[in-house]
Motif scaffolding. Structure first.
Motif, PDB file in Angstrom:
ATOM      1  N   CYS B  27       0.840  -1.241   0.535  1.00 52.80           N
ATOM      2  CA  CYS B  27      -0.113  -0.012   0.280  1.00 52.80           C
ATOM      3  C   CYS B  27       1.196   1.103   0.070  1.00 52.80           C
ATOM      4  CB  CYS B  27      -0.667  -0.357   0.725  1.00 52.80           C
ATOM      5  SG  CYS B  27      -1.990  -0.898   1.326  1.00 52.80           S
ATOM      6  N   TYR B  30       2.504   2.332  -2.971  1.00 51.06           N
ATOM      7  CA  TYR B  30       1.508   3.550  -4.455  1.00 51.06           C
ATOM      8  C   TYR B  30       1.027   4.077  -3.071  1.00 51.06           C
ATOM      9  CZ  TYR B  30       2.622  -1.018  -7.543  1.00 51.06           C
ATOM     10  OH  TYR B  30       2.916  -1.738  -7.767  1.00 51.06           O
ATOM     11  N   LEU B 180      -4.132  -2.089  -6.574  1.00 49.15           N
ATOM     12  CA  LEU B 180      -3.263  -0.744  -6.527  1.00 49.15           C
ATOM     13  C   LEU B 180      -3.457  -0.538  -7.121  1.00 49.15           C
ATOM     14  CD1 LEU B 180      -1.045  -2.542  -3.596  1.00 49.15           C
ATOM     15  CD2 LEU B 180      -3.958  -0.979  -3.146  1.00 49.15           C
TER      16      LEU B 180
END
Lengths: 192, 192
Positions: B27, B30, B180
């Protein structure tokens, strides 16, 4: 008159329409309007576009309803029907009154173990339950994943368990009617 | 920085914490903050009260998140994990951005038939699929009950399918990373 969205795998019964009508009549008896999910008979189209049209109309019905009563009886596995679980969550997010019932009283952990249990050789502690792939089986004495009864509890809702005969697992309305009785009492005490 | 609630059966993996950390790191790569569901290690108590405490904290995390990314890989049956399905619905009701993925590309109807299919002697039309109890098996070419992909579609969300090796069904992050990437592109195009 308060309206109730009738969530559940009842839509998959061979006589789904009659099953829906029976639930709607019981709702009326207790002073509620029952809203049964749309089935694909009433729609043109096929495949994805038909599926998405049904989903859109069911979401609109839930938006419109004051209350959801979810049939959380285990369906093709240890947990409730996937669509019903999604709908219960949606109703929670929309701030509806939540109610649910199950026609199988055996706890979730026992049923999961029966269907997918392993030798517990993977367990990290003596009391931990694991499935045949070594994944944890949650064991809280509840009737499905903790988010389900947890969500109903958080919402101040109603949850009823009942043990039906196997052959009446998806048609027995005993627990459903108990939910309606509780709902009527709640509404009466609020109105008083 | 937008935050993502990481829904999925990943919490049941033997190394759930590491699995959560791996998703959180991706996470960050990105540009998102990952929020992994609370597990019961951090809580005192037992049984129902512990379960309800976890449910309350997970619901609060979903409230706080901007986005949900649901791991909808089939879990102990033809459908996704029960808690994940509830959480996806909750996020929909709360107006969050919805995304999901599955590591099993086979359509829902085929998988349901494999596990629970009957002889179709109960079918009312030649094309209808039924299970061993005579209940309809929905057949729309989707990857779970129509409310799931339907809800993500209705919300303008993202849904990615991928076929993992069986042994990596719950750990393969290929589809998760694709989600993502899509999310980052959406956020970038909104910001422009």
């Amino acid at each position: 008159m308060k309206s109730i969205y009738l969530a559940g795998p009842d839509v998959f019964l061979p006589d789904a329409r009659q099953a829906g009508d029976a639930k709607k009549r019981l709702c009326q008896t207790y002073g509620f309007e029952g809203l049964f999910p749309i089935d694909n008979d009433v729609h043109p189209g096929a495949g994805e576009s038909l599926a998405f049209a049904i989903s859109r109309e069911n979401e609109a019905l839930i938006q419109r309803a004051d209350i959801i009563v979810a049939n959380l009886t285990p369906f093709r596995g240890p947990s409730a029907d996937a669509g019903t679980l999604y709908e219960l969550g949606l109703a929670r997010g929309l701030g509806k009154f939540l109610a649910g019932y199950t026609n199988v009283a055996t706890p979730f952990s026992n049923r999961t173990r029966q269907m997918f249990g392993g030798s517990d050789e993977h367990a990290r502690t003596p009391s931990e339950l694991t499935d045949r792939d070594g994944l944890t089986i949650e064991d809280f004495g509840l009737h499905d994943n903790l988010m389900i009864e947890g969500g109903i509890h958080q919402a101040g809702g109603i949850f009823i368990t009942h043990q039906s005969h196997d052959s009446e697992r998806y048609t027995d309305l005993t627990a459903f009617e108990q939910v309606l009785k509780h709902l009527k009492n709640r509404m009466d005490s609020v109105a008083r």
